[in-house]
Motif scaffolding. Sequence first.
Motif, PDB file in Angstrom:
ATOM      1  N   LEU A 123      73.274 -56.872  78.887  1.00  0.00           N
ATOM      2  CA  LEU A 123      72.704 -57.246  77.595  1.00  0.00           C
ATOM      3  C   LEU A 123      71.192 -57.369  77.698  1.00  0.00           C
ATOM      4  CD1 LEU A 123      73.164 -58.043  74.638  1.00  0.00           C
ATOM      5  CD2 LEU A 123      73.403 -60.421  75.411  1.00  0.00           C
ATOM      6  N   ASP A 124      70.505 -56.557  76.931  1.00  0.00           N
ATOM      7  CA  ASP A 124      69.044 -56.534  76.935  1.00  0.00           C
ATOM      8  C   ASP A 124      68.516 -57.546  75.924  1.00  0.00           C
ATOM      9  OD1 ASP A 124      66.402 -55.877  77.153  1.00  0.00           O
ATOM     10  OD2 ASP A 124      66.575 -53.893  76.252  1.00  0.00           O
ATOM     11  N   ILE A 125      67.848 -58.583  76.430  1.00  0.00           N
ATOM     12  CA  ILE A 125      67.196 -59.541  75.539  1.00  0.00           C
ATOM     13  C   ILE A 125      65.701 -59.252  75.599  1.00  0.00           C
ATOM     14  CG2 ILE A 125      66.679 -61.965  75.100  1.00  0.00           C
ATOM     15  CD1 ILE A 125      69.443 -62.652  75.894  1.00  0.00           C
ATOM     16  N   LYS A 126      65.171 -58.759  74.517  1.00  0.00           N
ATOM     17  CA  LYS A 126      63.839 -58.171  74.516  1.00  0.00           C
ATOM     18  C   LYS A 126      62.720 -59.195  74.395  1.00  0.00           C
ATOM     19  CE  LYS A 126      65.999 -54.089  72.604  1.00  0.00           C
ATOM     20  NZ  LYS A 126      65.886 -53.274  73.820  1.00  0.00           N
ATOM     21  N   MET A 127      62.868 -60.165  73.505  1.00  0.00           N
ATOM     22  CA  MET A 127      61.865 -61.196  73.287  1.00  0.00           C
ATOM     23  C   MET A 127      62.563 -62.530  73.049  1.00  0.00           C
ATOM     24  SD  MET A 127      58.805 -59.848  73.551  1.00  0.00           S
ATOM     25  CE  MET A 127      58.456 -58.137  74.016  1.00  0.00           C
ATOM     26  N   THR A 128      61.797 -63.620  73.058  1.00  0.00           N
ATOM     27  CA  THR A 128      62.408 -64.947  73.038  1.00  0.00           C
ATOM     28  C   THR A 128      62.207 -65.708  71.725  1.00  0.00           C
ATOM     29  OG1 THR A 128      60.443 -65.929  74.063  1.00  0.00           O
ATOM     30  CG2 THR A 128      62.188 -65.160  75.539  1.00  0.00           C
ATOM     31  N   SER A 140      66.595 -58.085  65.674  1.00  0.00           N
ATOM     32  CA  SER A 140      66.781 -59.521  65.457  1.00  0.00           C
ATOM     33  C   SER A 140      67.310 -60.212  66.711  1.00  0.00           C
ATOM     34  CB  SER A 140      67.760 -59.749  64.308  1.00  0.00           C
ATOM     35  OG  SER A 140      68.180 -61.100  64.246  1.00  0.00           O
ATOM     36  N   LEU A 141      66.573 -61.201  67.183  1.00  0.00           N
ATOM     37  CA  LEU A 141      67.046 -62.023  68.295  1.00  0.00           C
ATOM     38  C   LEU A 141      68.316 -62.767  67.900  1.00  0.00           C
ATOM     39  CD1 LEU A 141      66.716 -63.375  71.085  1.00  0.00           C
ATOM     40  CD2 LEU A 141      65.223 -65.069  69.975  1.00  0.00           C
ATOM     41  N   THR A 158      78.716 -60.805  82.077  1.00  0.00           N
ATOM     42  CA  THR A 158      77.462 -60.368  81.485  1.00  0.00           C
ATOM     43  C   THR A 158      76.311 -60.466  82.469  1.00  0.00           C
ATOM     44  OG1 THR A 158      78.232 -61.171  79.319  1.00  0.00           O
ATOM     45  CG2 THR A 158      75.862 -60.757  79.568  1.00  0.00           C
ATOM     46  N   TRP A 159      75.506 -59.407  82.517  1.00  0.00           N
ATOM     47  CA  TRP A 159      74.221 -59.444  83.209  1.00  0.00           C
ATOM     48  C   TRP A 159      73.144 -59.317  82.146  1.00  0.00           C
ATOM     49  CZ3 TRP A 159      74.769 -55.431  87.815  1.00  0.00           C
ATOM     50  CH2 TRP A 159      75.793 -55.857  88.672  1.00  0.00           C
ATOM     51  N   ILE A 160      72.192 -60.234  82.154  1.00  0.00           N
ATOM     52  CA  ILE A 160      71.069 -60.170  81.228  1.00  0.00           C
ATOM     53  C   ILE A 160      69.965 -59.304  81.820  1.00  0.00           C
ATOM     54  CG2 ILE A 160      69.279 -61.490  80.026  1.00  0.00           C
ATOM     55  CD1 ILE A 160      72.088 -61.964  78.926  1.00  0.00           C
ATOM     56  N   ARG A 161      69.385 -58.467  80.977  1.00  0.00           N
ATOM     57  CA  ARG A 161      68.218 -57.681  81.374  1.00  0.00           C
ATOM     58  C   ARG A 161      67.044 -58.044  80.466  1.00  0.00           C
ATOM     59  NH1 ARG A 161      70.117 -51.505  82.805  1.00  0.00           N
ATOM     60  NH2 ARG A 161      70.695 -51.942  84.958  1.00  0.00           N
ATOM     61  N   HIS A 162      65.891 -58.238  81.093  1.00  0.00           N
ATOM     62  CA  HIS A 162      64.694 -58.636  80.346  1.00  0.00           C
ATOM     63  C   HIS A 162      63.505 -57.902  80.949  1.00  0.00           C
ATOM     64  CE1 HIS A 162      62.257 -61.261  77.800  1.00  0.00           C
ATOM     65  NE2 HIS A 162      61.493 -61.539  78.844  1.00  0.00           N
ATOM     66  N   VAL A 163      62.899 -57.016  80.177  1.00  0.00           N
ATOM     67  CA  VAL A 163      61.767 -56.238  80.670  1.00  0.00           C
ATOM     68  C   VAL A 163      60.491 -57.079  80.589  1.00  0.00           C
ATOM     69  CG1 VAL A 163      60.377 -54.164  80.361  1.00  0.00           C
ATOM     70  CG2 VAL A 163      62.853 -54.083  79.971  1.00  0.00           C
ATOM     71  N   VAL A 164      59.806 -57.189  81.714  1.00  0.00           N
ATOM     72  CA  VAL A 164      58.565 -57.966  81.795  1.00  0.00           C
ATOM     73  C   VAL A 164      57.387 -57.044  81.468  1.00  0.00           C
ATOM     74  CG1 VAL A 164      57.047 -59.286  83.310  1.00  0.00           C
ATOM     75  CG2 VAL A 164      59.539 -59.553  83.483  1.00  0.00           C
ATOM     76  N   GLU A 174      57.056 -68.090  78.042  1.00  0.00           N
ATOM     77  CA  GLU A 174      58.071 -67.137  77.618  1.00  0.00           C
ATOM     78  C   GLU A 174      59.280 -67.169  78.549  1.00  0.00           C
ATOM     79  OE1 GLU A 174      58.256 -65.061  75.061  1.00  0.00           O
ATOM     80  OE2 GLU A 174      56.262 -65.292  74.177  1.00  0.00           O
ATOM     81  N   THR A 175      59.008 -67.273  79.844  1.00  0.00           N
ATOM     82  CA  THR A 175      60.085 -67.267  80.837  1.00  0.00           C
ATOM     83  C   THR A 175      60.982 -68.487  80.684  1.00  0.00           C
ATOM     84  OG1 THR A 175      58.618 -66.102  82.378  1.00  0.00           O
ATOM     85  CG2 THR A 175      60.596 -67.120  83.299  1.00  0.00           C
TER      86      THR A 175
END
Length: 233
Positions: A123-128, A140-141, A158-164, A174-175
């Motif tokens: 699951l890609d979570i793009k922004m917080t 939409s978050l 689930t594995w979360i993916r978050h591009v820095v 943000e982190t």
Amino acid sequence: MIGKINSFHSFSTSDGPGIRAVLFMQGCPLRCKCCHNPETWEYDKGIEMSVEEVVEKIKKGITYYKNGGITCSGGEAIMQAPFVTDLFKACHKLGLHTTLDTSGCLLNEDVKALLKETDLVLLDIKMTSEDKYDAFSKGSLKKTLNFLDCLEEMHCKTWIRHVVIPTINDTQEETLQLKKLLQKYTCIEKVDFLPYRSLCDSKYDELGIEYPYKHIQDATDKDIERINKWYDQ
């Protein structure tokens, strides 16, 4: 069942556990500013393939995929949920592990049926925050977190993916906000921080699309180390 496909990649080691076949589905409602696959955005530009045709391609490398499996990515794979569901069912009959790489931008009964055939969700979570998520992706978050709520209810691994992305979401604030968003979910096995890479500039040039992040430097290994330390503290 016919699906719209962008491409098929063999022998991936970065899209789930083990060695995997990766199917990039065509079509995506989001417009992420650093998307590496802008050629997958428009649904009508894909190649039509049946589930049986995809399975035949997978079978050619099945000796290697037995310790891995199949990953459906995109584009946005859940936009073609019934096709991916049938494909995952066929892959399970071959003894293969199934992984869904998604932004979680859609949740309906077709998607829930797909999740029942999915062994792992990336699951890609793009922004917080909602504002930053919309500005970055036109998405939409809240929808992504609703999707994550469903993963929790269905006990989906689930594995979360978050591009820095340097100067965009690489701060301690943000982190820690991401950590706060995720802390209640027991379905999450790990969180992967991925470094932003500007490898896709040429694709935007070919498509005649302006690439908005040309001025941003690639994230480094030290950037990822720093983010991981903040997240683990």
